[in-house]
Design a protein around this motif. Structure first.
Motif, PDB file in Angstrom:
ATOM      1  N   ALA A 170      71.235 -19.113  27.115  1.00 41.23           N
ATOM      2  CA  ALA A 170      70.298 -19.861  27.324  1.00 41.23           C
ATOM      3  C   ALA A 170      70.843 -20.751  28.255  1.00 41.23           C
ATOM      4  O   ALA A 170      71.810 -21.147  28.303  1.00 41.23           O
ATOM      5  CB  ALA A 170      70.018 -20.801  26.232  1.00 41.23           C
ATOM      6  N   GLN A 171      69.924 -20.952  29.508  1.00 40.57           N
ATOM      7  CA  GLN A 171      70.280 -21.583  30.887  1.00 40.57           C
ATOM      8  C   GLN A 171      69.338 -22.644  31.270  1.00 40.57           C
ATOM      9  O   GLN A 171      68.207 -23.157  30.093  1.00 40.57           O
ATOM     10  CB  GLN A 171      69.997 -20.957  31.438  1.00 40.57           C
ATOM     11  CG  GLN A 171      70.870 -21.625  33.301  1.00 40.57           C
ATOM     12  CD  GLN A 171      70.074 -20.315  34.685  1.00 40.57           C
ATOM     13  OE1 GLN A 171      70.330 -19.416  33.724  1.00 40.57           O
ATOM     14  NE2 GLN A 171      70.245 -20.469  35.837  1.00 40.57           N
ATOM     15  N   ALA A 172      70.848 -24.089  31.363  1.00 40.53           N
ATOM     16  CA  ALA A 172      69.407 -24.788  31.339  1.00 40.53           C
ATOM     17  C   ALA A 172      68.376 -25.161  32.783  1.00 40.53           C
ATOM     18  O   ALA A 172      69.247 -24.419  33.375  1.00 40.53           O
ATOM     19  CB  ALA A 172      70.844 -25.915  32.379  1.00 40.53           C
ATOM     20  N   VAL A 173      67.161 -25.321  32.405  1.00 34.38           N
ATOM     21  CA  VAL A 173      66.310 -25.502  33.461  1.00 34.38           C
ATOM     22  C   VAL A 173      66.883 -26.241  34.532  1.00 34.38           C
ATOM     23  O   VAL A 173      66.568 -26.100  35.479  1.00 34.38           O
ATOM     24  CB  VAL A 173      64.851 -26.002  32.851  1.00 34.38           C
ATOM     25  CG1 VAL A 173      63.790 -26.278  33.641  1.00 34.38           C
ATOM     26  CG2 VAL A 173      64.346 -25.135  31.648  1.00 34.38           C
ATOM     27  N   SER A 174      67.699 -27.159  34.302  1.00 29.35           N
ATOM     28  CA  SER A 174      67.968 -28.231  35.868  1.00 29.35           C
ATOM     29  C   SER A 174      69.384 -28.250  36.142  1.00 29.35           C
ATOM     30  O   SER A 174      70.108 -28.621  34.884  1.00 29.35           O
ATOM     31  CB  SER A 174      67.776 -29.327  35.757  1.00 29.35           C
ATOM     32  OG  SER A 174      68.445 -30.094  36.217  1.00 29.35           O
ATOM     33  N   PRO A 175      70.518 -27.526  36.021  1.00 30.63           N
ATOM     34  CA  PRO A 175      71.766 -27.201  35.740  1.00 30.63           C
ATOM     35  C   PRO A 175      72.302 -29.099  36.221  1.00 30.63           C
ATOM     36  O   PRO A 175      73.408 -28.897  35.966  1.00 30.63           O
ATOM     37  CB  PRO A 175      71.799 -26.806  36.974  1.00 30.63           C
ATOM     38  CG  PRO A 175      70.889 -25.592  37.545  1.00 30.63           C
ATOM     39  CD  PRO A 175      70.335 -26.681  37.246  1.00 30.63           C
ATOM     40  N   GLY A 213      79.072 -25.364  30.307  1.00 34.28           N
ATOM     41  CA  GLY A 213      78.412 -25.572  31.357  1.00 34.28           C
ATOM     42  C   GLY A 213      77.042 -25.512  31.136  1.00 34.28           C
ATOM     43  O   GLY A 213      76.307 -25.794  30.861  1.00 34.28           O
ATOM     44  N   SER A 214      76.797 -24.974  32.315  1.00 39.62           N
ATOM     45  CA  SER A 214      75.135 -25.279  32.614  1.00 39.62           C
ATOM     46  C   SER A 214      74.130 -24.001  31.446  1.00 39.62           C
ATOM     47  O   SER A 214      73.776 -23.709  31.412  1.00 39.62           O
ATOM     48  CB  SER A 214      74.487 -25.151  33.786  1.00 39.62           C
ATOM     49  OG  SER A 214      74.984 -23.136  34.366  1.00 39.62           O
ATOM     50  N   MET A 215      74.980 -22.891  30.838  1.00 41.89           N
ATOM     51  CA  MET A 215      75.048 -21.737  29.521  1.00 41.89           C
ATOM     52  C   MET A 215      75.593 -22.842  28.705  1.00 41.89           C
ATOM     53  O   MET A 215      75.767 -23.400  27.960  1.00 41.89           O
ATOM     54  CB  MET A 215      75.793 -20.543  30.567  1.00 41.89           C
ATOM     55  CG  MET A 215      74.914 -20.030  31.746  1.00 41.89           C
ATOM     56  SD  MET A 215      73.085 -19.450  31.428  1.00 41.89           S
ATOM     57  CE  MET A 215      73.430 -18.031  30.436  1.00 41.89           C
ATOM     58  N   LEU A 216      74.556 -22.512  27.981  1.00 36.38           N
ATOM     59  CA  LEU A 216      74.781 -22.297  26.574  1.00 36.38           C
ATOM     60  C   LEU A 216      74.263 -21.566  25.012  1.00 36.38           C
ATOM     61  O   LEU A 216      73.618 -19.700  26.114  1.00 36.38           O
ATOM     62  CB  LEU A 216      73.428 -23.800  25.689  1.00 36.38           C
ATOM     63  CG  LEU A 216      73.725 -23.705  24.526  1.00 36.38           C
ATOM     64  CD1 LEU A 216      74.633 -24.719  24.063  1.00 36.38           C
ATOM     65  CD2 LEU A 216      72.185 -24.691  23.628  1.00 36.38           C
ATOM     66  N   GLU A 217      75.515 -20.563  24.152  1.00 40.04           N
ATOM     67  CA  GLU A 217      75.344 -19.989  23.546  1.00 40.04           C
ATOM     68  C   GLU A 217      75.007 -20.215  22.196  1.00 40.04           C
ATOM     69  O   GLU A 217      75.887 -20.975  21.433  1.00 40.04           O
ATOM     70  CB  GLU A 217      76.411 -18.944  24.291  1.00 40.04           C
ATOM     71  CG  GLU A 217      76.318 -17.480  22.809  1.00 40.04           C
ATOM     72  CD  GLU A 217      77.706 -16.667  23.015  1.00 40.04           C
ATOM     73  OE1 GLU A 217      77.550 -15.495  23.609  1.00 40.04           O
ATOM     74  OE2 GLU A 217      78.793 -17.246  22.984  1.00 40.04           O
ATOM     75  N   VAL A 218      74.173 -20.293  21.496  1.00 32.65           N
ATOM     76  CA  VAL A 218      73.579 -20.091  20.248  1.00 32.65           C
ATOM     77  C   VAL A 218      73.763 -18.475  19.619  1.00 32.65           C
ATOM     78  O   VAL A 218      73.243 -17.298  19.932  1.00 32.65           O
ATOM     79  CB  VAL A 218      72.028 -19.772  19.969  1.00 32.65           C
ATOM     80  CG1 VAL A 218      71.909 -19.971  18.655  1.00 32.65           C
ATOM     81  CG2 VAL A 218      72.062 -21.446  20.802  1.00 32.65           C
ATOM     82  N   CYS A 219      75.075 -18.603  18.582  1.00 32.34           N
ATOM     83  CA  CYS A 219      74.716 -17.377  17.623  1.00 32.34           C
ATOM     84  C   CYS A 219      74.844 -17.560  16.336  1.00 32.34           C
ATOM     85  O   CYS A 219      74.566 -18.806  15.678  1.00 32.34           O
ATOM     86  CB  CYS A 219      76.895 -16.913  17.453  1.00 32.34           C
ATOM     87  SG  CYS A 219      76.946 -16.260  19.011  1.00 32.34           S
ATOM     88  N   VAL A 220      73.899 -16.474  15.400  1.00 30.67           N
ATOM     89  CA  VAL A 220      73.246 -16.699  13.792  1.00 30.67           C
ATOM     90  C   VAL A 220      73.998 -15.628  13.256  1.00 30.67           C
ATOM     91  O   VAL A 220      73.449 -14.802  14.035  1.00 30.67           O
ATOM     92  CB  VAL A 220      72.020 -17.617  13.899  1.00 30.67           C
ATOM     93  CG1 VAL A 220      70.930 -17.442  12.649  1.00 30.67           C
ATOM     94  CG2 VAL A 220      71.375 -18.865  14.631  1.00 30.67           C
ATOM     95  N   GLN A 241      66.152 -22.471  29.114  1.00 26.17           N
ATOM     96  CA  GLN A 241      65.558 -21.250  28.859  1.00 26.17           C
ATOM     97  C   GLN A 241      66.093 -20.275  28.375  1.00 26.17           C
ATOM     98  O   GLN A 241      67.538 -19.603  29.303  1.00 26.17           O
ATOM     99  CB  GLN A 241      65.250 -21.224  31.232  1.00 26.17           C
ATOM    100  CG  GLN A 241      64.223 -19.848  30.327  1.00 26.17           C
ATOM    101  CD  GLN A 241      64.161 -19.536  31.944  1.00 26.17           C
ATOM    102  OE1 GLN A 241      64.626 -20.385  32.751  1.00 26.17           O
ATOM    103  NE2 GLN A 241      63.242 -18.562  32.786  1.00 26.17           N
ATOM    104  N   VAL A 242      65.605 -19.304  27.411  1.00 29.46           N
ATOM    105  CA  VAL A 242      66.477 -17.922  27.465  1.00 29.46           C
ATOM    106  C   VAL A 242      66.853 -16.665  28.252  1.00 29.46           C
ATOM    107  O   VAL A 242      65.719 -16.945  28.922  1.00 29.46           O
ATOM    108  CB  VAL A 242      66.348 -17.482  25.863  1.00 29.46           C
ATOM    109  CG1 VAL A 242      66.329 -16.241  26.053  1.00 29.46           C
ATOM    110  CG2 VAL A 242      66.142 -18.218  24.277  1.00 29.46           C
ATOM    111  N   VAL A 243      67.969 -16.596  28.848  1.00 30.37           N
ATOM    112  CA  VAL A 243      67.624 -15.533  29.488  1.00 30.37           C
ATOM    113  C   VAL A 243      69.073 -13.745  28.485  1.00 30.37           C
ATOM    114  O   VAL A 243      68.381 -13.423  29.758  1.00 30.37           O
ATOM    115  CB  VAL A 243      68.915 -16.497  30.755  1.00 30.37           C
ATOM    116  CG1 VAL A 243      68.665 -17.487  31.626  1.00 30.37           C
ATOM    117  CG2 VAL A 243      70.542 -16.452  30.333  1.00 30.37           C
ATOM    118  N   ALA A 244      69.098 -14.053  27.769  1.00 28.31           N
ATOM    119  CA  ALA A 244      69.598 -13.491  27.226  1.00 28.31           C
ATOM    120  C   ALA A 244      69.571 -13.224  25.388  1.00 28.31           C
ATOM    121  O   ALA A 244      70.042 -14.017  24.870  1.00 28.31           O
ATOM    122  CB  ALA A 244      71.096 -12.869  27.559  1.00 28.31           C
ATOM    123  N   LEU A 245      69.549 -12.216  24.834  1.00 30.06           N
ATOM    124  CA  LEU A 245      69.255 -12.127  23.423  1.00 30.06           C
ATOM    125  C   LEU A 245      69.044 -10.638  23.380  1.00 30.06           C
ATOM    126  O   LEU A 245      69.124  -9.695  23.286  1.00 30.06           O
ATOM    127  CB  LEU A 245      67.714 -12.816  22.797  1.00 30.06           C
ATOM    128  CG  LEU A 245      67.193 -13.075  21.353  1.00 30.06           C
ATOM    129  CD1 LEU A 245      66.583 -14.072  21.298  1.00 30.06           C
ATOM    130  CD2 LEU A 245      66.831 -11.566  20.829  1.00 30.06           C
TER     131      LEU A 245
END
Length: 176
Positions: free
Chosen positions: A153-158, A104-111, A134-138
């Motif tokens: 990461a969360q969208a700066v503008s949802p 949704g308005s969040m994104l998860e990047v796994c490396v 914007q990174v909210v957790a790492l």
């Protein structure tokens, strides 16, 4: 005398209906507290719409976590898609693996980074920032000769959101 029986059954039906409405009201109240974004005064259709959306997002999250689990276990049977690249072994060392999941308005990047490839985390964060995320957790963990990174990461503008495919392509160019 028959009139009294009708009145009694009407009172019983009214009491049953009142109890049913009270029970329904309590259930909707409990549903409202379970939703992630509490609204002060929301109508029943708004609450049901929000609950439906939330359940769908939870289902997508479950599927994404299943794929992530398979990827991390190294037994992924899914074919390569735009949101993930399969793990390859080359000379006993891991090649990097990248998954980008839209929540949704969040994104998860796994490396999943191997010891044979230099991986610069700040460049990944910079790409996310340039894509209005914007990174909210790492978090990261060392396993054997590899490192697993998870970046939320969360969208700066949802309203605008994050273009997952573009982020994936930019990160793929950076990591591979």
């Amino acid at each position: 005398m028959p009139r009294r029986g009708r009145s009694s059954s009407r009172v019983d039906r009214n009491a049953l209906e009142r109890d049913r409405r009270q029970h329904t009201k309590e259930l909707f109240s409990r549903l409202g507290f379970l939703l992630p974004i509490p609204l002060s005064k929301r109508s029943l259709p708004e609450m049901l719409d929000q609950a439906t959306t939330h359940v769908k997002q939870l289902g997508q999250r479950v599927e994404m976590l299943k794929q992530k689990k398979q990827l991390l276990e190294g037994s992924s049977s899914t074919d390569d898609q735009t949101t993930g690249i399969r793990d390859h072994m080359m000379g006993g060392a891991w090649l990097p693996v990248l998954t980008v999941s839209d929540l949704g308005s969040m994104l998860e990047v796994c490396v999943k980074s191997g010891s044979n490839k230099k991986f610069v985390l700040h460049q990944v964060i910079q790409v996310l920032a340039e894509e209005a995320a914007q990174v909210v957790a790492l978090s990261y963990s060392n396993v054997g000769h590899g490192i697993f990174y998870t970046i939320n990461a969360q969208a700066v503008s949802p309203r605008i959101g994050i273009e997952t495919s573009r982020v994936h392509e930019r990160l793929k160019e950076l990591i591979f």
